[in-house]
Design a protein around this motif. Structure first.
Motif, short mmCIF file in Angstrom:
data_model
loop_
_atom_site.label_atom_id
_atom_site.label_comp_id
_atom_site.label_asym_id
_atom_site.label_seq_id
_atom_site.Cartn_x
_atom_site.Cartn_y
_atom_site.Cartn_z
N SER A 1 1.81 8.95 -6.58
CA SER A 1 2.17 10.36 -6.48
C SER A 1 3.29 10.72 -7.46
O SER A 1 3.28 11.80 -8.07
CB SER A 1 2.61 10.68 -5.05
N LEU A 2 4.23 9.79 -7.64
CA LEU A 2 5.39 10.04 -8.49
C LEU A 2 5.00 10.17 -9.96
O LEU A 2 5.57 10.98 -10.70
CB LEU A 2 6.40 8.90 -8.32
N ALA B 1 -3.89 12.52 -0.29
CA ALA B 1 -2.49 12.71 0.10
C ALA B 1 -1.77 11.37 0.04
O ALA B 1 -2.37 10.32 0.26
CB ALA B 1 -2.39 13.29 1.51
N SER B 2 -0.48 11.43 -0.29
CA SER B 2 0.38 10.24 -0.29
C SER B 2 1.30 10.31 0.92
O SER B 2 2.08 11.24 1.05
CB SER B 2 1.21 10.18 -1.58
N ASP B 3 1.20 9.31 1.78
CA ASP B 3 2.04 9.28 2.98
C ASP B 3 2.58 7.86 3.19
O ASP B 3 1.99 7.07 3.94
CB ASP B 3 1.25 9.73 4.20
N PRO B 4 3.69 7.52 2.51
CA PRO B 4 4.22 6.15 2.63
C PRO B 4 4.75 5.83 4.03
O PRO B 4 4.99 4.67 4.34
CB PRO B 4 5.35 6.12 1.60
N THR B 5 4.91 6.85 4.86
CA THR B 5 5.39 6.60 6.23
C THR B 5 4.33 5.89 7.07
O THR B 5 4.65 4.99 7.86
CB THR B 5 5.77 7.92 6.91
N SER B 6 3.08 6.27 6.90
CA SER B 6 2.04 5.72 7.77
C SER B 6 1.01 4.87 7.04
O SER B 6 0.36 4.02 7.67
CB SER B 6 1.32 6.87 8.49
N MET C 1 0.84 -1.20 0.00
CA MET C 1 0.00 0.00 0.00
C MET C 1 0.87 1.26 0.00
O MET C 1 0.60 2.22 -0.71
CB MET C 1 -0.93 0.00 1.22
N ALA C 2 1.93 1.24 0.83
CA ALA C 2 2.83 2.40 0.89
C ALA C 2 3.54 2.60 -0.45
O ALA C 2 3.67 3.73 -0.94
CB ALA C 2 3.85 2.19 2.00
N LEU C 3 3.97 1.48 -1.06
CA LEU C 3 4.65 1.58 -2.36
C LEU C 3 3.70 2.11 -3.44
O LEU C 3 4.09 2.94 -4.27
CB LEU C 3 5.17 0.20 -2.77
N SER C 4 2.46 1.66 -3.40
CA SER C 4 1.50 2.12 -4.42
C SER C 4 1.21 3.61 -4.29
O SER C 4 1.07 4.30 -5.30
CB SER C 4 0.20 1.31 -4.31
N THR C 5 1.13 4.11 -3.05
CA THR C 5 0.87 5.55 -2.90
C THR C 5 2.07 6.37 -3.36
O THR C 5 1.91 7.45 -3.93
CB THR C 5 0.49 5.88 -1.45
N SER C 6 3.28 5.84 -3.15
CA SER C 6 4.48 6.55 -3.63
C SER C 6 4.52 6.59 -5.16
O SER C 6 4.77 7.63 -5.76
CB SER C 6 5.74 5.88 -3.09
N LEU C 7 4.28 5.43 -5.78
CA LEU C 7 4.28 5.36 -7.25
C LEU C 7 3.18 6.23 -7.84
O LEU C 7 3.37 6.91 -8.86
CB LEU C 7 4.11 3.91 -7.70
N LEU D 1 9.69 4.68 0.73
CA LEU D 1 10.23 5.89 1.35
C LEU D 1 11.35 6.50 0.51
O LEU D 1 11.56 7.71 0.55
CB LEU D 1 10.74 5.56 2.76
N VAL D 2 12.07 5.66 -0.23
CA VAL D 2 13.09 6.21 -1.14
C VAL D 2 12.42 7.00 -2.27
O VAL D 2 12.87 8.09 -2.65
CB VAL D 2 13.95 5.07 -1.72
N LEU D 3 11.31 6.45 -2.79
CA LEU D 3 10.61 7.12 -3.88
C LEU D 3 9.93 8.40 -3.43
O LEU D 3 9.88 9.40 -4.16
CB LEU D 3 9.57 6.17 -4.49
#
Length: 320
Positions: free
Chosen positions: A91-92, A240-245, A83-89, A143-145
């Protein structure tokens, strides 16, 4: 006379545990609905039910994939990180359009699923270890992305997160459609029957000539894609994209929904209706505790108690 009495008591206890495993989750949902109806102010309102349905949708979607993994005698601890990876991708790549961004997010979930399935099917790593490794790696990549929270300003995503059809939110409709699709796949397709056969006995499935490795990889790909869908929908709802939480402890909620719904951890069986009811039960339990001003930590304790009770009922029944 005494033996007959003891025998009858044992049978009745077995039947009780069987009924508890089969229908306990539905009884729990009804009980929580009644408790909230009488003791929680403003519970019986359209807005409240809409809020509960929207909040439970991502959990339910992730739980559907988890049910497939558990049905194959495995588990997928990487769903929260997916889920965190998908929100990062998302947003990117949102600058290329929401359709492209969503597609890339789903592909990201599928890649994690392929990695999980390959480790389990080809390398022979235990599912809990393989998915634990991808859980750590997936969160790190996310988190890197995208190292920090980023607002999502896109009309299409906002519509996806807050729009509705005849008053039913898109998120709820998507979750319901996916539940029906997964139930159909499990009950009516060759893949579903092979999945259950592999979960029941992997050596026997190999001897029967079933494509064990291919099915296992597909199971974890499905779980990864469903977790990515949940991540996309959660991002659209929160704008919002928040891969931290995002996705933290999602694996706990998903496993709880599946186990409480009657799918045994030993594999060989998948109950989609029970999984849906299990997700609703966890949502109602959380809502009940929050609305009565209990600390959030009590929610996790309550989930742990529910898991222990569900596993105990399944274990005791399995002895008979």
């Amino acid at each position: 006379m005494t033996d007959l009495t003891l025998g009858r008591v044992t049978v009745d206890r077995g039947r009780l545990l069987g009924l508890l495993q089969e229908y306990g989750v539905y009884a729990g949902v009804v009980a929580l609905l009644l408790v909230n109806t009488f003791f929680t102010p403003h519970f019986l309102s359209t807005e409240n039910f809409r809020t509960q349905a929207v909040q439970v949708s991502p959990v339910l979607i992730v739980a559907l994939g988890m049910a497939l993994a558990i049905g194959s005698e495995g588990v997928d601890l990487a769903v929260g990180s997916v889920m965190a990876l998908s929100t990062s991708l998302l947003s990117l790549y949102l600058g290329y359009g929401p359709g492209v961004a969503i597609l890339i997010a789903l592909v990201g979930g599928a890649v994690i699923g392929v990695a999980n399935g390959s480790l389990i099917a080809f390398v022979g790593v235990q599912p809990i270890v393989a998915t634990l490794a991808l859980m750590v790696a997936g969160r790190g990549i996310a988190l890197v992305l995208l190292p920090q929270l980023k607002d999502v300003h896109d009309p299409a995503m906002a519509e996806l997160g807050s729009g509705d059809v005849l008053g039913v939110p898109y998120l709820v409709l998507i979750a319901a459609a996916l539940a029906l699709l997964v139930a159909f796949v499990v009950r009516r397709t060759t893949f579903g029957r092979q999945l259950l056969a592999i979960g029941d006995s992997r050596p026997a499935a190999r001897l029967a000539g079933l494509p064990v490795r291919r099915v296992l990889i597909l199971v974890y790909v499905c779980s990864g894609v469903l977790a990515a869908v949940a991540g996309v929908l959660a991002t659209a709802r929160l704008t919002a994209s928040d891969p931290t939480s995002l996705g933290n402890l999602m694996e706990l909620s998903a496993i709880t929904a599946v186990v409480v719904g009657g799918t045994p951890l030993s594999g060989g069986r998948v109950r989609i209706g029970g999984t849906v009811a299990g997700a609703v039960l966890i949502q109602l339990l959380t809502t009940t505790l929050i609305k009565h001003d209990l600390p959030p930590s009590w929610t996790q304790i309550a989930q742990a108690v529910v898991i222990v009770l569900a596993v105990y009922a399944a274990r005791e029944r399995g002895k008979r």
